[in-house]
Structures are given as C-alpha cells and as structure tokens.
Design a protein around this motif. Structure first.
Motif, PDB file in Angstrom:
ATOM      1  N   UNK A 302     -34.278  -0.665  18.931  1.00  0.00           N
ATOM      2  CA  UNK A 302     -32.832  -0.376  18.939  1.00  0.00           C
ATOM      3  C   UNK A 302     -32.297  -0.222  20.354  1.00  0.00           C
ATOM      4  N   UNK A 303     -31.006  -0.543  20.509  1.00  0.00           N
ATOM      5  CA  UNK A 303     -30.355  -0.498  21.817  1.00  0.00           C
ATOM      6  C   UNK A 303     -29.346   0.638  21.865  1.00  0.00           C
ATOM      7  N   UNK A 304     -29.375   1.389  22.941  1.00  0.00           N
ATOM      8  CA  UNK A 304     -28.300   2.321  23.266  1.00  0.00           C
ATOM      9  C   UNK A 304     -27.602   1.734  24.488  1.00  0.00           C
ATOM     10  N   UNK A 318     -24.337   1.933  14.984  1.00  0.00           N
ATOM     11  CA  UNK A 318     -24.923   2.590  13.814  1.00  0.00           C
ATOM     12  C   UNK A 318     -25.711   1.643  12.911  1.00  0.00           C
ATOM     13  N   UNK A 319     -25.878   0.388  13.345  1.00  0.00           N
ATOM     14  CA  UNK A 319     -26.675  -0.552  12.558  1.00  0.00           C
ATOM     15  C   UNK A 319     -27.863  -1.096  13.361  1.00  0.00           C
ATOM     16  N   UNK A 320     -27.597  -1.642  14.544  1.00  0.00           N
ATOM     17  CA  UNK A 320     -28.688  -2.154  15.383  1.00  0.00           C
ATOM     18  C   UNK A 320     -28.885  -1.285  16.622  1.00  0.00           C
ATOM     19  N   UNK A 352     -32.986  -3.891  11.558  1.00  0.00           N
ATOM     20  CA  UNK A 352     -31.694  -4.593  11.569  1.00  0.00           C
ATOM     21  C   UNK A 352     -31.518  -5.408  12.853  1.00  0.00           C
ATOM     22  N   UNK A 353     -31.995  -4.847  13.965  1.00  0.00           N
ATOM     23  CA  UNK A 353     -31.880  -5.540  15.250  1.00  0.00           C
ATOM     24  C   UNK A 353     -32.686  -6.836  15.222  1.00  0.00           C
TER      25      UNK A 353
END
Length: 390
Positions: A302-304, A318-320, A352-353
């Motif tokens: 996941x990416x921030x 909130x998804x990937x 999801x990502x």
C-alpha cells in the motif's frame, strides 16, 4: 514510419522518463518501426553498448534544477548528418531544452510533424531552489516551444488539467504501465530483509526516489519523528535513491539506527525491496505521474502519498492506500500509524493495489500512443494533399 526522439535522459539512466522512453523505443522496434534517439552521453559506456547503433550521444553538463538530468551540448553537424541519413517521418521532443530545440528546428525546416511529451513540473521545482522569479519566463518559453507540436503527451489527467490552466493546448494523456512480472508480491521477505541487515520482525517504511528538496523528503523525516515510540522502535525507514540531500541524510545515520540508505537500486533487487516493505511512503507533491507508486502497488504494498499530481491519479484513497495533504507530516504520521495498527486493512489495500496495477498494461498504453502517432501522420498527409490541391 521513422521516429526521431530527442531527450535529455535515456537508458541506462535509472529515472522514470529514461525507462519509459527505453520501453517505448523497444516497443516501436518490435513493430518494425525504425527509431533514432538523440540523448546526452551516458555515464556508463559498458551498459550503453547494446543501443549504440541507434542512439546518438552528446557531451553534457548537469541541469541546474536537476543535476542528475543532463543538458546536452549538441554537435549540429552530427545531428544534421544523422537526420539527413535517417529522414524521420515524425519527430518526438521529450525535452523542451537543448536537444529538443534541435528536433524542433529540424521539424520546422523540413515540414516534418513534431509531437512533444511533458515529463517534469520544472516550474514547481523553482520554489525549492529559491528562484521563483524565473517562472513567468519559463512559461513564455514553454508556450513558444510547443506552438508547432501536433500533440503534447502528458502522463496523467492531473498533469493535463494543470497544463490547461497554464494555457497549453493539444494535450493528450500518455499514461504509464508497470511490469507486473518483475514487480510482484514476495514470498521470501525474511531473506530479502536479511540482505539489508533489517530484522525480520521490522515494520518497514520504504521511500524510492530522488533525495532532493522537491521530493519533500523532509516531510517524511518529520513524520517519522512524530510516530509513537512503539512504532519507531520496531520500524525501519528505508530510503532508496540518491540526490543532493544524500550526504546530509548519511550524516544522520549514526543518530538514527533505524534509518537505512541503500543508494540507487534497480531491477530485481528494487522489486524485492518493494515487496518486502510494509508501506510505501511518498510525500512528493511535484510528480507528473509517479512510476514508483505504481511499482509499489504492483508489489502489493500500500501507498501513503501526497494528494497531488500523478500520485493522486493512481492511489485510490482507503482502497489502495491513503492520501495526505501535501507537506503535512501530521497526516503522514497518522496514516502510517493507522495502517501499522490495522494489519487487516493494510493487507486488503495491498491486494487491491496489486489488482489495480495488473490493469496497467504497457502493451495497451503503447498501442494507444502508436495510434496517436499514426493519426498525426494521417492528418499531416491530408494537409499536404489539401495544399497540393489548392
């Protein structure tokens, strides 16, 4: 079709533009379309040997705003000779600077259609280097350079909207893909971390990119220091890349035993780092696309990221991953803590990502760009026929 590409960066350079153009040339050649690339000299001659038959190199100097990017000092005789022999049917200027000017001049003089691609928000770099006063001149130049370009390819919808606000026209999205066979989730995380002397039970935050002010690396460091003690004690902040801030960051290493600097990493080794990380944290707000974001997503990490530019186009909040206000270390720290404490959400975002990345096929993206080239040539042919009839 014969394509002449003028660029200020090309393989074996490791930035996103160089890699994308390298893939594009390979795609064209696989379709039987001849290419010539005009680029600055490479720092590694041994790696450059495979492309010497169609890549023309020129002495270069570092670019003020981006020292890793080279400004070529072209040899006019060499360029004219190469173009005269090759006789391109379309010119692609991937830079508006020195080499791009030669491509533009050739296209105008010989009535060859020219297209351009926009890769970098240099105007947004100006404030980081305290020369904002250059911006009006830069935009006047950009408008002048692109006046005759039949298409201006941009990497993302956000970049297209940004340039439209600046008065640019003829814009078309040329997106980016990702190699999902190379960048993929890993099964040997412990072995990969051991290679970098990282304990297997660490919570790994990864940054990949240029270590420079415009990438907002300072935001990442401040966010790290705002994390609760339990996260920092288990956490490892891995910085992958190089740039003008590298030396300053290395001086911090003895005081921060939980920060690891890998230098430039690419290929399988880079793909493994993405897959072994728990989170990819990317605070840059100046991206036109952000290839590294898509690579991380392909690895199931996941990416921030900053809610700006190309990152905003790729990360589904909130998804990937999670999007934060650019420059807000508080929001980045809160996002990291949220996904640290909620392993189930983190795993779901990773799945999801990966699913999103699998839909970003280079084949489809390049196919659309080739169709656009053909459309430009058909319009040029129709124009010439019309001029002849008149």
């Amino acid at each position: 079709m014969r394509v002449a590409i003028f660029t200020d960066t090309y393989l074996p350079e490791v930035n996103g533009v160089a890699k994308t153009l390298g893939r594009w040339v390979n795609y064209l050649e696989s379709r039987g379309i001849a290419c010539r690339v005009f680029a600055p000299e490479s720092g590694d001659d041994s790696e450059d040997k495979p492309d010497r038959d169609f890549v023309h190199r020129f002495y270069s100097i570092p670019f003020l705003l981006y020292p890793e990017l080279k400004l070529a000092i072209p040899n006019p005789f060499q360029i004219r000779k190469a173009l005269r022999e090759f006789e391109p049917t379309i010119v692609h200027a991937a830079t508006p600077f020195n080499l791009g000017l030669f491509g533009l001049r050739y296209a105008r003089k010989n009535n060859v259609p020219i297209v351009a691609s926009y890769h970098t928000h240099f105007d947004q770099y100006l404030q980081h280097y305290k020369i904002q006063w250059v911006e009006p001149t830069l935009w006047r130049y950009m408008h002048w350079f692109h006046t005759d370009c039949r298409r201006i390819y941009v990497p993302s919808p956000s970049t297209k909207a940004y340039l439209e606000q600046k008065g640019m026209r003829g814009l078309e999205v040329w997106s980016r893909g990702v190699d999902t066979e190379l960048f993929r989730p890993v099964s040997d995380r412990e072995k990969i971390l051991h290679k970098w002397n990282i304990p297997s039970d660490s919570f790994v935050l990864l940054y990949v990119g240029r270590l420079a002010p415009e990438k907002s690396v300072d935001v990442l460091l401040r966010a790290w220091h705002k994390l609760p003690a339990d996260i920092r004690s288990r956490g490892r902040l891995v910085l992958t890349g190089d740039g003008p801030l590298a030396e300053e960051l290395r001086e911090m290493l003895p005081q921060n035993g939980h920060m690891i600097m890998t230098g430039f990493v690419q290929g399988r080794e880079l793909a493994e780092l993405y897959g072994a990380a728990d989170l990819f944290v990317f605070p840059s707000a100046t991206e036109t696309f952000g290839n590294v974001v898509l690579e991380s997503m392909a690895a199931g990490t996941p990416v921030i990221g900053a809610a700006a530019g190309g990152v905003l186009d790729n990360v589904q909040h909130n998804r990937t991953g999670l999007l934060c206000t650019p420059g807000s270390e508080e929001e980045f720290a809160a996002a990291i803590e949220r996904l640290y404490r909620d392993g189930e959400l983190r795993a779901s975002m990773g799945r999801n990502a990966r699913e999103y990345a699998e839909q970003q096929s280079w084949e489809q993206i390049f196919g659309r760009l080739l169709d656009s080239y053909r459309d430009v040539l058909e319009q040029e042919s129709a124009r010439v026929r019309g001029d002849f009839a008149n």
